[in-house]
Design a protein around this motif. Structure first.
Motif, PDB file in Angstrom:
ATOM      1  N   GLU A 107      35.276  20.202  70.212  1.00 13.71           N
ATOM      2  CA  GLU A 107      35.915  21.285  70.952  1.00 13.71           C
ATOM      3  C   GLU A 107      37.221  21.716  70.300  1.00 13.71           C
ATOM      4  O   GLU A 107      37.552  22.903  70.268  1.00 13.71           O
ATOM      5  CB  GLU A 107      36.158  20.858  72.409  1.00 13.71           C
ATOM      6  N   ALA A 108      37.958  20.749  69.766  1.00 15.89           N
ATOM      7  CA  ALA A 108      39.216  21.083  69.091  1.00 15.89           C
ATOM      8  C   ALA A 108      38.965  21.903  67.832  1.00 15.89           C
ATOM      9  O   ALA A 108      39.705  22.844  67.523  1.00 15.89           O
ATOM     10  CB  ALA A 108      39.978  19.804  68.744  1.00 15.89           C
ATOM     11  N   VAL A 109      37.894  21.564  67.110  1.00 17.40           N
ATOM     12  CA  VAL A 109      37.555  22.328  65.906  1.00 17.40           C
ATOM     13  C   VAL A 109      37.105  23.736  66.290  1.00 17.40           C
ATOM     14  O   VAL A 109      37.507  24.726  65.652  1.00 17.40           O
ATOM     15  CB  VAL A 109      36.451  21.605  65.100  1.00 17.40           C
ATOM     16  N   LEU A 110      36.304  23.837  67.323  1.00 17.35           N
ATOM     17  CA  LEU A 110      35.842  25.150  67.768  1.00 17.35           C
ATOM     18  C   LEU A 110      37.018  26.014  68.219  1.00 17.35           C
ATOM     19  O   LEU A 110      37.059  27.218  67.945  1.00 17.35           O
ATOM     20  CB  LEU A 110      34.835  24.994  68.906  1.00 17.35           C
ATOM     21  N   ALA A 111      37.990  25.401  68.891  1.00 16.64           N
ATOM     22  CA  ALA A 111      39.162  26.147  69.339  1.00 16.64           C
ATOM     23  C   ALA A 111      40.011  26.604  68.164  1.00 16.64           C
ATOM     24  O   ALA A 111      40.543  27.716  68.161  1.00 16.64           O
ATOM     25  CB  ALA A 111      39.992  25.294  70.299  1.00 16.64           C
ATOM     26  N   ALA A 112      40.124  25.757  67.129  1.00 13.43           N
ATOM     27  CA  ALA A 112      40.917  26.114  65.948  1.00 13.43           C
ATOM     28  C   ALA A 112      40.205  27.162  65.105  1.00 13.43           C
ATOM     29  O   ALA A 112      40.844  27.959  64.418  1.00 13.43           O
ATOM     30  CB  ALA A 112      41.193  24.866  65.120  1.00 13.43           C
ATOM     31  N   ASN A 113      38.868  27.143  65.128  1.00 19.54           N
ATOM     32  CA  ASN A 113      38.029  28.127  64.428  1.00 19.54           C
ATOM     33  C   ASN A 113      38.458  28.328  62.969  1.00 19.54           C
ATOM     34  O   ASN A 113      38.794  29.442  62.557  1.00 19.54           O
ATOM     35  CB  ASN A 113      38.046  29.465  65.171  1.00 19.54           C
ATOM     36  N   PRO A 114      38.422  27.282  62.165  1.00 17.04           N
ATOM     37  CA  PRO A 114      38.879  27.399  60.777  1.00 17.04           C
ATOM     38  C   PRO A 114      37.973  28.290  59.940  1.00 17.04           C
ATOM     39  O   PRO A 114      36.773  28.414  60.205  1.00 17.04           O
ATOM     40  CB  PRO A 114      38.829  25.954  60.283  1.00 17.04           C
ATOM     41  N   GLU A 115      38.575  28.883  58.922  1.00 17.47           N
ATOM     42  CA  GLU A 115      37.812  29.711  57.995  1.00 17.47           C
ATOM     43  C   GLU A 115      37.009  28.847  57.026  1.00 17.47           C
ATOM     44  O   GLU A 115      35.984  29.279  56.500  1.00 17.47           O
ATOM     45  CB  GLU A 115      38.759  30.627  57.224  1.00 17.47           C
ATOM     46  N   ALA A 116      37.468  27.629  56.786  1.00 19.19           N
ATOM     47  CA  ALA A 116      36.770  26.712  55.879  1.00 19.19           C
ATOM     48  C   ALA A 116      36.766  25.315  56.473  1.00 19.19           C
ATOM     49  O   ALA A 116      37.745  24.884  57.094  1.00 19.19           O
ATOM     50  CB  ALA A 116      37.437  26.697  54.510  1.00 19.19           C
ATOM     51  N   ILE A 117      35.645  24.616  56.286  1.00 16.09           N
ATOM     52  CA  ILE A 117      35.544  23.206  56.647  1.00 16.09           C
ATOM     53  C   ILE A 117      35.239  22.432  55.377  1.00 16.09           C
ATOM     54  O   ILE A 117      34.326  22.780  54.620  1.00 16.09           O
ATOM     55  CB  ILE A 117      34.447  22.960  57.697  1.00 16.09           C
ATOM     56  N   VAL A 118      36.034  21.387  55.150  1.00 16.01           N
ATOM     57  CA  VAL A 118      35.875  20.572  53.942  1.00 16.01           C
ATOM     58  C   VAL A 118      35.634  19.132  54.378  1.00 16.01           C
ATOM     59  O   VAL A 118      36.326  18.612  55.256  1.00 16.01           O
ATOM     60  CB  VAL A 118      37.134  20.639  53.054  1.00 16.01           C
ATOM     61  N   ALA A 119      34.649  18.487  53.770  1.00 14.23           N
ATOM     62  CA  ALA A 119      34.354  17.088  54.093  1.00 14.23           C
ATOM     63  C   ALA A 119      33.939  16.354  52.834  1.00 14.23           C
ATOM     64  O   ALA A 119      33.515  16.953  51.842  1.00 14.23           O
ATOM     65  CB  ALA A 119      33.252  17.000  55.147  1.00 14.23           C
ATOM     66  N   GLY A 120      34.082  15.042  52.884  1.00 13.93           N
ATOM     67  CA  GLY A 120      33.686  14.231  51.742  1.00 13.93           C
ATOM     68  C   GLY A 120      32.453  13.391  52.023  1.00 13.93           C
ATOM     69  O   GLY A 120      31.715  13.072  51.114  1.00 13.93           O
ATOM     70  N   GLY A 121      32.240  13.039  53.272  1.00 17.47           N
ATOM     71  CA  GLY A 121      31.109  12.170  53.566  1.00 17.47           C
ATOM     72  C   GLY A 121      31.386  10.737  53.145  1.00 17.47           C
ATOM     73  O   GLY A 121      32.471  10.395  52.698  1.00 17.47           O
ATOM     74  N   MET A 122      30.382   9.891  53.276  1.00 13.64           N
ATOM     75  CA  MET A 122      30.548   8.469  52.974  1.00 13.64           C
ATOM     76  C   MET A 122      30.119   8.109  51.566  1.00 13.64           C
ATOM     77  O   MET A 122      30.145   6.946  51.189  1.00 13.64           O
ATOM     78  CB  MET A 122      29.766   7.632  53.988  1.00 13.64           C
TER      79      MET A 122
END
Length: 271
Positions: free
Chosen positions: A195-210
């Protein structure tokens, strides 16, 4: 001086070094002292030759008997990652412990220089440190003042975790002209929720994974097609070892992240 502001003095250069985190291993090799490393911990996978060195457990549980048997004359500890009581035991046995935990770009270069001094490899270490500083300064000059891209960096999946602006990754986002949507939170590694991510609505999401090729964390966000990063196909993967370890490979991770955020910028002008 180590990263706990303790003065560590050696009578001679360290010849038998134990590194108690993957980052410490990588930094010690970067300082030109790889040939002097006699003990590492699990996941010390870079450079590849480190995988041939004796392992003394994990960074959270060290096999003290095996470590003591290897007779290191210098132990490189991790400020917040190693069990304090185990490192205190090593010190009680007369082993010098040098704690490191670089928390910014300057700290990475400084750690290399200080490790090189302890190991007697100043010339090699200084060259690596100078190159790191110069490269990061070049990337900063090239990208920092470009149009901001609101960015969510996912550092873990369960529980969902991000980073704030004081975290080294947060500083890398800033270098790349990104605007960390959770940068103002007080904790360096805050727990959040969808919900916090949806509220922030970023233009880019970056992840590294495991893992170095594991991108499955990004697929989670595809269930939210109205999320700006999803709608614009700005779901980006950066190999975690290039951005989550405070080592010279941060240069490569920063370059990749900057290029990803530039992709997001370029999509803005498309119809």
């Amino acid at each position: 001086m180590d990263d706990r502001d303790r003065e560590v003095c050696l009578h001679d250069r360290a010849r038998r070094i134990a590194t108690l985190s993957p980052g410490a291993t990588e930094l010690t090799y970067a300082a030109g002292a790889g040939d002097q490393v006699v003990a590492v911990v699990s996941y010390s996978d870079y450079p590849p030759e480190a995988q041939q060195v004796a392992s003394v457990g994990s960074h959270t549980r060290i096999d003290l008997e095996t470590l003591v048997g290897l007779a290191p004359d210098l132990v490189i500890g991790w400020v917040t990652g190693n069990p304090a009581e185990q490192l205190e035991t090593l010190e009680a046995l007369g082993m010098p412990v040098f704690y490191i935990e670089p928390r910014d770009v300057a700290g990475v270069a400084s750690a290399i220089e200080r490790l090189a001094r302890l190991a007697g490899t100043e010339v090699a270490g200084q060259a690596v440190a100078d190159n790191f500083r110069d490269t990061m300064a070049t990337l900063t000059s090239r990208y920092r003042d470009r149009d901001p891209v609101t960015t969510f960096y996912q550092v873990w999946d369960e529980p969902l975790m991000s980073i704030n602006d004081q975290h080294l990754i947060g500083q890398v986002i800033e270098i790349c002209g990104g605007q960390n949507v959770f940068g103002g939170l007080s904790r360096r590694v805050p727990r959040i929720d969808d919900e916090a991510v949806l509220a922030a609505n970023p233009e880019a999401i970056v992840a590294g994974g495991m893992g170095e090729e594991n991108r499955h964390w990004l697929t989670h966000w595809e269930q939210y097609p109205n999320l700006k990063a999803v709608a614009e196909d700005n779901l980006f993967f950066v190999p975690p070892s290039l951005i989550q370890r405070p080592t010279p490979r941060l240069m490569e991770g920063t370059q990749i992240l900057c290029e990803k955020l530039d992709i997001a910028r370029q999509k803005r002008g498309r119809s």
